[in-house]
Design a protein around this motif. Structure first.
Motif, mmCIF file in Angstrom:
data_model
loop_
_atom_site.group_PDB
_atom_site.id
_atom_site.type_symbol
_atom_site.label_atom_id
_atom_site.label_comp_id
_atom_site.label_asym_id
_atom_site.label_seq_id
_atom_site.Cartn_x
_atom_site.Cartn_y
_atom_site.Cartn_z
ATOM 1 N N ASP A 43 0.805 -1.225 0.000
ATOM 2 C CA ASP A 43 0.000 0.000 0.000
ATOM 3 C C ASP A 43 0.838 1.274 0.000
ATOM 4 O OD1 ASP A 43 -2.374 -1.477 -0.052
ATOM 5 O OD2 ASP A 43 -2.349 -1.691 2.129
ATOM 6 N N THR A 44 2.010 1.200 -0.599
ATOM 7 C CA THR A 44 2.821 2.396 -0.802
ATOM 8 C C THR A 44 2.738 2.765 -2.277
ATOM 9 O OG1 THR A 44 4.834 1.144 -1.277
ATOM 10 C CG2 THR A 44 4.427 1.722 1.041
ATOM 11 N N SER A 45 3.278 3.906 -2.635
ATOM 12 C CA SER A 45 3.237 4.315 -4.041
ATOM 13 C C SER A 45 4.001 3.334 -4.931
ATOM 14 C CB SER A 45 3.766 5.734 -4.198
ATOM 15 O OG SER A 45 5.079 5.828 -3.708
ATOM 16 N N VAL A 46 5.082 2.758 -4.421
ATOM 17 C CA VAL A 46 5.852 1.782 -5.195
ATOM 18 C C VAL A 46 5.010 0.537 -5.438
ATOM 19 C CG1 VAL A 46 7.861 0.253 -5.150
ATOM 20 C CG2 VAL A 46 8.070 2.596 -4.331
ATOM 21 N N SER A 47 4.372 0.053 -4.407
ATOM 22 C CA SER A 47 3.519 -1.126 -4.526
ATOM 23 C C SER A 47 2.363 -0.875 -5.488
ATOM 24 C CB SER A 47 2.988 -1.513 -3.148
ATOM 25 O OG SER A 47 2.046 -2.544 -3.244
ATOM 26 N N ASN A 48 1.729 0.278 -5.358
ATOM 27 C CA ASN A 48 0.606 0.617 -6.239
ATOM 28 C C ASN A 48 1.043 0.725 -7.688
ATOM 29 O OD1 ASN A 48 -1.083 0.670 -4.019
ATOM 30 N ND2 ASN A 48 -0.869 2.868 -3.728
ATOM 31 N N LEU A 49 2.222 1.276 -7.931
ATOM 32 C CA LEU A 49 2.762 1.395 -9.281
ATOM 33 C C LEU A 49 2.953 0.014 -9.905
ATOM 34 C CD1 LEU A 49 4.086 3.328 -11.434
ATOM 35 C CD2 LEU A 49 6.233 2.755 -10.335
ATOM 36 N N LEU A 50 3.528 -0.896 -9.139
ATOM 37 C CA LEU A 50 3.758 -2.253 -9.644
ATOM 38 C C LEU A 50 2.449 -2.983 -9.907
ATOM 39 C CD1 LEU A 50 6.762 -3.285 -7.391
ATOM 40 C CD2 LEU A 50 6.803 -2.951 -9.852
#
Length: 82
Positions: A43-50
């Protein structure tokens, strides 16, 4: 082989490849996502991007409209994934 072409707006990139290439890309990005989860970055921006990138790949795989399928992504998204 995956290829990319820049749209006229110079913001979006079209990623093209046959189904096996897209499946390989999907597996690679999935492995990266698993590492992200291990570092508790859900639930971080990196996770959401992936996750968004994976969904785009899955849509392209399931279309099966032509031999050379693809999806659209922004060049900044590709840079972050890379």
């Amino acid at each position: 082989m995956l290829t990319g072409c820049l749209f006229e707006n110079r913001v979006s990139v079209r990623i093209l490849g046959d189904t096996s290439d897209l499946i390989s890309l999907h597996k690679t990005v999935r492995r990266i996502t698993v590492v992200i989860v291990d570092y508790e970055l859900n639930d971080t921006s990196v996770s959401n991007l992936l996750v968004d990138f994976l969904e785009n790949i899955e849509k392209a795989i399931h279309k099966n409209l032509t031999v050379s399928e693809g999806f659209e992504s922004s060049w900044t998204e590709l840079l972050m994934i890379s």
